[in-house]
Design an enzyme around this catalytic site. Structure first.
Site, PDB file in Angstrom:
ATOM      1  N   SER A 152       0.841  -1.193   0.000  1.00 63.80           N
ATOM      2  CA  SER A 152       0.000   0.000   0.000  1.00 63.80           C
ATOM      3  C   SER A 152       0.875   1.242   0.000  1.00 63.80           C
ATOM      4  O   SER A 152       1.780   1.374   0.829  1.00 63.80           O
ATOM      5  CB  SER A 152      -0.908   0.011   1.235  1.00 63.80           C
ATOM      6  OG  SER A 152      -1.645   1.210   1.325  1.00 63.80           O
ATOM      7  N   GLY A 154       3.346   2.347  -1.665  1.00 65.82           N
ATOM      8  CA  GLY A 154       4.794   2.234  -1.761  1.00 65.82           C
ATOM      9  C   GLY A 154       5.478   1.614  -0.566  1.00 65.82           C
ATOM     10  O   GLY A 154       6.714   1.567  -0.516  1.00 65.82           O
ATOM     11  N   GLU A 259       2.014   5.422 -13.855  1.00 66.76           N
ATOM     12  CA  GLU A 259       3.299   6.008 -13.467  1.00 66.76           C
ATOM     13  C   GLU A 259       4.381   5.670 -14.489  1.00 66.76           C
ATOM     14  O   GLU A 259       4.461   4.537 -14.978  1.00 66.76           O
ATOM     15  CB  GLU A 259       3.715   5.492 -12.086  1.00 66.76           C
ATOM     16  CG  GLU A 259       2.784   5.925 -10.959  1.00 66.76           C
ATOM     17  CD  GLU A 259       3.284   5.477  -9.612  1.00 66.76           C
ATOM     18  OE1 GLU A 259       4.314   6.006  -9.148  1.00 66.76           O
ATOM     19  OE2 GLU A 259       2.659   4.577  -9.019  1.00 66.76           O
ATOM     20  N   GLU A 271       4.244   1.631 -13.115  1.00 66.60           N
ATOM     21  CA  GLU A 271       3.128   0.982 -12.435  1.00 66.60           C
ATOM     22  C   GLU A 271       1.814   1.590 -12.872  1.00 66.60           C
ATOM     23  O   GLU A 271       1.782   2.638 -13.535  1.00 66.60           O
ATOM     24  CB  GLU A 271       3.268   1.114 -10.909  1.00 66.60           C
ATOM     25  CG  GLU A 271       4.436   0.364 -10.329  1.00 66.60           C
ATOM     26  CD  GLU A 271       4.507   0.457  -8.817  1.00 66.60           C
ATOM     27  OE1 GLU A 271       5.420  -0.166  -8.256  1.00 66.60           O
ATOM     28  OE2 GLU A 271       3.674   1.141  -8.199  1.00 66.60           O
ATOM     29  N   ASP A 278      -2.574   8.777  -5.172  1.00 68.56           N
ATOM     30  CA  ASP A 278      -2.250   9.703  -4.091  1.00 68.56           C
ATOM     31  C   ASP A 278      -1.544  10.962  -4.595  1.00 68.56           C
ATOM     32  O   ASP A 278      -1.807  12.064  -4.100  1.00 68.56           O
ATOM     33  CB  ASP A 278      -1.429   9.009  -2.992  1.00 68.56           C
ATOM     34  CG  ASP A 278      -0.236   8.223  -3.514  1.00 68.56           C
ATOM     35  OD1 ASP A 278       0.084   8.326  -4.711  1.00 68.56           O
ATOM     36  OD2 ASP A 278       0.375   7.489  -2.704  1.00 68.56           O
ATOM     37  N   THR A 279      -0.687  10.839  -5.607  1.00 69.96           N
ATOM     38  CA  THR A 279      -0.026  12.035  -6.136  1.00 69.96           C
ATOM     39  C   THR A 279      -1.035  12.988  -6.779  1.00 69.96           C
ATOM     40  O   THR A 279      -0.768  14.177  -6.928  1.00 69.96           O
ATOM     41  CB  THR A 279       1.045  11.659  -7.169  1.00 69.96           C
ATOM     42  OG1 THR A 279       0.437  10.964  -8.260  1.00 69.96           O
ATOM     43  CG2 THR A 279       2.111  10.766  -6.546  1.00 69.96           C
ATOM     44  N   ARG A 355       0.099   9.065   6.615  1.00 68.41           N
ATOM     45  CA  ARG A 355      -0.351  10.316   6.011  1.00 68.41           C
ATOM     46  C   ARG A 355      -1.638  10.752   6.699  1.00 68.41           C
ATOM     47  O   ARG A 355      -2.654  10.072   6.634  1.00 68.41           O
ATOM     48  CB  ARG A 355      -0.566  10.083   4.513  1.00 68.41           C
ATOM     49  CG  ARG A 355      -0.551  11.313   3.665  1.00 68.41           C
ATOM     50  CD  ARG A 355      -0.249  11.000   2.216  1.00 68.41           C
ATOM     51  NE  ARG A 355      -1.099   9.964   1.657  1.00 68.41           N
ATOM     52  CZ  ARG A 355      -0.660   8.969   0.887  1.00 68.41           C
ATOM     53  NH1 ARG A 355       0.605   8.866   0.596  1.00 68.41           N
ATOM     54  NH2 ARG A 355      -1.495   8.072   0.404  1.00 68.41           N
TER      55      ARG A 355
END
Length: 385
Positions: A152, A154, A259, A271, A278-279, A355
């Site tokens: 999850s 990374g 990605e 990926e 998230d980014t 986070r």
């Protein structure tokens, strides 16, 4: 009760929370599911279910109970074989059960991209124990990157530069595996200039791309992102062509986070996630339609614009640094004084590097926006008890 669609959301983190808000604005009824109660998306959804997504019987029971129009995965660790069964029985899985099965595991999506679709990828091999890790590293060469095939955000990823680091990297990857597959991918370290996320929306009208998002990672997890990131027209065209190839093969409708590594004009597939990324939190301030708005529109069969534009903007994460059952926050006013925005995820507990929120900022260019977002994130303090 009247609604435009009933959505069963599998996974209720901060990305799911924003998706629920977007879907609710379009009149949807959302049942948010996660392994723990009071998860971020549950706090804004119509209903909730608490169970492990890897529990196939529980997953089937919840789907049959609620009879959703759409089953929308938001996490990787799901019993995807049950999703495939449900799809065969007439349920709509977003974007498709096959996409969920392939992207749940890094090995499956990498093999599809490299072997079946012929996309440019780094050299790689798989391993299920330390001896196989060492053999794989002989194939890829050092430095190499070792990460679980399922994790999850990374987690469990590390870069190995010397042979004596291999055991620690295997142990770290093994400790952060999700699900029940004890396997890692060992891949060649790509000496890239930068990496991007290309948000790609597959919808009933075709495929739409958002401007590329640059991002920086630590411990395999995103720390900041910015949009648009400088990129040549030729490199953008290569990334878009590869992204379209893979999302068309996966099928279904929804937003995909694709990605890539970029080295000069060379673009290398890394990926893919068949859901908001998230980014892409930066799109909360960079785009008129956020990644969550676009995902909701595509899922529900609503129109998606052919072109998406972005103003210079950035995001910076707000992290916890300890375990706690109770978290409070201060410094929001100071963080927002310069025009930045703060989003607190309201997670019920904290752990180191979890986070907990994000700072968002715009600027005359992305460098200015990045500095403003980082400054705002630093001004938010977490208090534990």
């Amino acid at each position: 009760m009247s609604h435009t669609a009933k959505i069963l959301l599998l996974g209720s983190g901060e990305l799911g929370r924003e998706f629920v808000i977007s879907a609710k604005r379009l009149g949807a009824y959302v049942i948010a599911c996660d392994a723990y109660d009071a998860a971020p998306a549950m706090q804004v959804a119509d209903a909730r279910e608490v169970f492990s997504m890897l529990d196939g019987e529980a997953l089937r029971r919840v789907a049959e109970q609620h009879q959703p129009d759409y089953i929308v995965p938001e996490i990787e660790a799901i019993r995807t074989s049950v999703l495939a069964e449900l799809e065969e029985e007439g349920f709509t899985v977003v974007p498709s059960a096959r996409a969920a099965q392939l992207t749940m595991n890094r090995d499956a999506i990498r093999d599809l991209a490299a072997n079946d679709l012929g996309l440019v990828t780094s050299k790689y091999r798989y391993a299920k124990n330390l001896e196989e890790v060492k053999a794989a590293a002989q194939h890829t060469g050092l430095p190499c990157v070792i990460k679980p095939v399922m994790s999850s955000s990374g987690k469990g990823q590390s870069t190995v530069r010397r042979e004596e680091e291999q055991e620690a990297a295997w142990d770290y990857a093994h400790a952060n595996m999700r699900g029940d597959r004890q396997r890692v991918i060992v891949e060649q370290f790509v000496d890239f200039d930068y990496e991007i996320t290309l948000l790609t929306v597959r919808h009933k009208g075709g495929v739409t791309f958002c401007p590329p998002i640059g991002h920086r990672q630590e411990r395999g997890d995103y720390q900041e992102s910015w949009q648009p990131t400088p990129m040549s027209d030729d490199a953008i065209a290569k990334a878009q062509a590869m992204a379209k190839t893979v999302v068309d093969d996966l099928g279904g409708y929804g937003l995909f986070g694709v990605e890539f590594f970029v080295k000069g004009e060379e673009v290398i597939f890394s990926e893919l996630s068949p859901r908001p990324h998230d980014t892409g939190m930066v799109t909360l301030v960079s785009q008129n339609l956020t990644e969550f708005d676009l995902h909701a529109r595509a899922v529900m069969g609503l129109p998606v614009p052919d072109t998406i534009r972005a103003r210079p903007a950035a995001s910076a994460v707000i992290l916890a640094d300890q375990d706690s059952e109770t978290v409070t926050y201060s410094g929001l006013a100071e963080a927002m004084e310069g025009g930045a925005d703060i989003r607190i995820f309201s997670k019920p507990t904290s752990r180191p590097y979890r986070r907990m929120g994000v700072a968002l900022a715009t600027g005359s260019d992305t460098d200015t926006a990045r500095a403003a977002a980082r400054d705002a994130a630093r001004k938010v303090s977490l208090h534990y008890s």
